[in-house]
Write an enzyme that holds these catalytic residues in place. Structure first.
Site: not given
Ligand code: GLN
Length: 473
Positions: A74, A149, A173
């Site tokens: 990532k 994400s 994410s």
């Molecule tokens: N959807 C969650 C957020 O927006 C988790 C994102 C993540 O795990 N980085 O914060």
């Protein structure tokens, strides 16, 4: 879908070379370019690394199951002398001066990094649409989001570019994009994997973990990246283990906790039916199903969005246009430099989170929001502790239904936040979780089950996940 295990076998029997694997991976990345899974492709370095891996193998000095295998990481993970953007304009031209520990460990195990994957800006989101470099597309259905994400890492695996990848998981994410694209994704226990070199979103929740096409491959990647690190003093001193050691144990006599709050209102009917069918199959294999309760779980999303945004507002204050990253041109006063660089450099969703986070931390509101959320966090952690007194693992959905339609995250951010309902509680309580497909919905989109484990019991968790994988194959 191809696996690390298969590729390793082919390498060891000289049926293929690492160079051919990397070439095939690069070709597939090019073919699937429209999915927008990658921000940077590292062809030259990857081919050089492949040659070195082939030489090691020819000399009988292969270093293990990841040696010579293509992987993706990532783009919020630092890799020395390589652009690391966190999918933000503010870091568009940032070259990392050092390598993240997890990435270094992957490289030390011989894995070859072919590219850095697209994501929601600063990992804030569940749709992979907020990237400065454009949205990631879901190869299973382009009208639906791939989850986020870490959508780019999930899509890179699901579309056959690489057999494994790294993502980061602050509130789901890794697990959500794995579920949206029909692959396996795992969030280890907080402290299992070093966060050194991970561009921070919410440091008390962030954890790096693997994606793969099967459970064993995730165990292999986790074994390579885990362990104590003097650069991250939240890492556990527990010795690294071989996380595949309990694979094949089955579920005979294992007590599976089923939280009644998770299988109630809000879960789409065909999703619920698919997971319940899987649980019934596991019962036939000898597992014992037990209803449990997590009484404070309905507060998880609200407390998560207070804590995560509070930490994000603090972590992101370092991007001020002074030391590194984007600097707004033609500004002559310091305050204007901060304000302009940050308003031009950060996207909408990131700005929304910084505002929310600053608000919940501001004097007058701190006790009402931040302190309260921390208390709820403790209650949720205690709920899990209590539940684990009477069960070995907990079963849960990963997503409330099919992935969101493209565009929802900007038109209705609350809908996106609510889709985190089954994943954020693990980050609040630091627990490990793994998600894998167990069937498909009415719309022929994969439905995934999420397994939640006791702290640091990843081996047991992986073993139940693998038993599930074998049943639903
Ligand atoms: N959807 C969650 C957020 O927006 C988790 C994102 C993540 O795990 N980085 O914060």
């Amino acid at each position: 879908m191809f696996s690390i295990q298969d590729l390793q076998k082919k390498l060891l029997s000289n049926e293929t070379s690492s160079k051919s694997l990397i070439e095939a991976s690069l070709t597939q990345i090019e073919k699937t370019k429209s999915l927008n899974a990658f921000i940077s492709v590292l062809s030259k370095q990857a081919l050089e690394d492949a040659e070195a891996a082939d030489k090691r193998r020819a000399a009988g000095k292969s270093i293990g199951p990841l040696d010579g295998i293509p992987v993706a990481i990532k783009d919020n993970l630092c890799l020395e002398n390589t652009r690391t953007t966190a999918a933000s304009k503010i870091l568009e031209n940032f070259n990392a001066p050092y390598t993240a520990t997890a990435v270094q460990r992957l490289k030390d195990a011989g894995a070859i990094i072919v590219g850095k994957t697209n994501m929601d800006e600063f990992a804030m989101g569940s749709s992979s649409e907020s990237s400065y470099f454009g949205a990631v597309k879901n190869p299973l259905d382009e009208s639906k989001v791939p989850g986020g994400s870490s959508g780019g890492s999930a899509v890179a695996v699901a579309s056959g570019c690489v057999p494994g990848a790294l993502g980061s998981d602050t509130g789901g994410s890794i697990r959500q994009p794995a579920a949206c694209t029909g692959i396996v994704g795992m969030k280890p226990t907080y402290g299992r994997v070093s966060r050194y070199g991970l561009i921070a979103y919410a440091s008390s929740l962030d954890q790096i973990g693997p994606f793969g096409t099967n459970v064993k491959d995730c165990a292999t990647i986790l074994s390579a990246i885990c362990g104590e690190d003097s650069h991250d003093n939240t890492t556990s001193a527990r010795p690294c283990e071989d996380f595949s050691k309990k694979l094949g144990e089955g579920v005979q006599g294992k007590v599976i906790g089923i939280p009644k709050e998770y299988f109630a209102e809000g879960l789409e009917a065909s999703c619920k039916a698919t997971i319940e069918k899987t649980l019934a199959q596991l019962e036939k294999e000898g597992a014992i199903l037990k209803e449990i309760s997590l009484p404070h779980i309905s507060y998880a999303v609200s407390s998560y969005y207070i804590i995560a945004t509070a930490e994000a507002s603090s972590n992101l204050s370092r991007f001020d246009g002074v030391r590194y990253g984007y600097r707004a041109p033609d500004v002559h006063k310091l305050f204007d430099l901060y304000a302009k660089s940050r308003s031009e450099g950060f996207g909408k969703e990131v700005q929304r989170r910084i505002l929310l986070g600053s608000y919940v931390l501001s004097s007058g509101f701190y006790d009402a929001y931040y302190v309260q959320a921390q208390k709820v966090r403790r209650l949720i952690t205690d709920d899990f502790k209590k539940a684990f007194e009477s069960c070995d693992v907990i079963a849960s959905p990963t997503m409330p239904g099919d992935p969101l339609a493209c565009g929802t995250s900007s038109s209705d951010p609350m809908a996106m936040y609510l889709s985190d309902i089954y994943t954020v509680s693990l980050n609040l309580s630091g627990l490990p979780g793994i998600t894998l497909p167990c069937g498909s919905s009415e719309n022929k989109i994969p439905v995934s089950i999420q397994w939640i484990g006791k702290p640091f019991e990843e081996s047991a968790l992986l073993s139940v996940a693998q038993a599930t994988e074998q049943l639903v194959k």
